[in-house]
Design an enzyme around this catalytic site. Structure first.
Site, PDB file in Angstrom:
ATOM      1  N   GLY A  57      29.361   7.463 -23.729  1.00 46.32           N
ATOM      2  CA  GLY A  57      29.440   7.570 -25.183  1.00 46.32           C
ATOM      3  C   GLY A  57      28.109   7.750 -25.879  1.00 46.32           C
ATOM      4  N   ASN A 153      -4.945  -7.192  -8.623  1.00 49.20           N
ATOM      5  CA  ASN A 153      -4.114  -7.532  -7.480  1.00 49.20           C
ATOM      6  C   ASN A 153      -4.743  -6.917  -6.239  1.00 49.20           C
ATOM      7  OD1 ASN A 153      -1.858  -8.777  -6.289  1.00 49.20           O
ATOM      8  ND2 ASN A 153      -0.702  -6.870  -6.287  1.00 49.20           N
ATOM      9  N   TYR A 159      -4.224   1.322  -8.862  1.00 48.61           N
ATOM     10  CA  TYR A 159      -3.139   1.050  -9.802  1.00 48.61           C
ATOM     11  C   TYR A 159      -3.603   0.141 -10.935  1.00 48.61           C
ATOM     12  CZ  TYR A 159       1.573  -0.439 -11.280  1.00 48.61           C
ATOM     13  OH  TYR A 159       2.721  -0.709 -11.998  1.00 48.61           O
ATOM     14  N   LYS A 163      -3.701   0.979 -14.957  1.00 47.99           N
ATOM     15  CA  LYS A 163      -2.966   0.185 -15.940  1.00 47.99           C
ATOM     16  C   LYS A 163      -3.899  -0.509 -16.930  1.00 47.99           C
ATOM     17  CE  LYS A 163       1.126   1.219 -14.427  1.00 47.99           C
ATOM     18  NZ  LYS A 163       1.988   2.123 -15.231  1.00 47.99           N
TER      19      LYS A 163
END
Length: 252
Positions: A57, A153, A159, A163
């Protein structure tokens, strides 16, 4: 008076919208009334997501986009301008990882992640801002970052750098275009249930959850809810911020 979380009449572009978190975001924005342009390299997958939204929908269409290909981006926005005449919401979600310790990380690995996760955001956002300003819309730009960009990390230097770059990029852009009524924000997820985490052992999943204050991994819906908020009129006075959606993995 329309509900403040209604996106009726809005045109929204979701990059990387054919699977995972991007797919969930696309579905959530469509359920709020937006016409969602599901952008991805894999046209078969994006078409399936768009068709599923329409069957439920909602309003959606699949568009082809490789955010790391500079020639792909202007062509997409030319098509958006021709078919819809405007863009109200951009969700930069497309991203990749190519993990490895820095001492063994190839230049190719570094370049590939930065090209998609940071340069791709620049390329797409630049075209989106041009269209928003031309049509004088009070646009919303939301980029899916990561708490890794705020806390680091091991094994993800490429990465994390991308970010972290997205955060600085978004805060700078928020200052540049705030006078035009366009808001720019980042959603920073923590550990989210994905195909990758599903492959982990129960012991590994418990170890991950043990690092999170709320005691569980996040879901795509957790991230999509944050994106919907920032894309809505409820967040019309929120710009240049990072919304930490990590369940307490990161508490500054």
């Amino acid at each position: 008076m329309p509900h403040v979380l209604s996106l009726e009449g809005k045109i929204a572009l979701v990059t990387g919208g054919s699977q995972g978190i991007g797919e969930t975001i696309a579905r959530r924005l469509a359920s709020a009334g937006a016409t969602v342009l599901v952008a991805a390299r894999n046209q078969e997958k994006s078409a399936a997501v768009a068709a599923s939204i329409v069957d439920a929908g909602g309003s959606a269409e699949a568009v082809s986009l490789d955010v790391a290909d500079p020639s792909s981006v202007p062509a997409l926005f030319k098509g958006i301008a021709e078919r819809h005449g405007r863009l109200d919401i951009l969700v930069n979600n497309a991203g990749i990882t190519d993990d490895g310790l820095l001492l063994r990380m190839s230049k190719e690995s570094w370049d590939r992640v930065l090209a998609t996760d940071l340069t791709g955001v620049y390329l797409v956002t630049q075209e989106a801002v041009k269209l928003m300003m031309k049509k004088r819309v009070a646009g919303r730009i939301v980029t899916v970052g990561s708490v890794v960009g705020l806390m680091g990390n091991a094994g993800q230097a490429n990465y994390a750098a991308a970010k972290a770059g997205v955060v600085g990029f978004s805060m700078s852009l928020a200052r540049e275009i705030g006078s035009r009524g366009i808001t720019v924000n980042v959603v920073a997820p923590g550990y989210i249930e994905t195909a990758m985490t599903e492959a982990l052992s129960e012991e590994q999943r418990k170890a991950l959850a043990g690092r999170i204050v709320l005691g569980r991994l996040g879901t795509g819906e957790d991230v999509a809810g944050a994106v919907l908020y920032l894309a809505s009129d409820l967040a019309s006075y929120v710009t240049g911020t990072v919304l930490n959606v990590s369940g307490g993995l990161l508490i500054p």
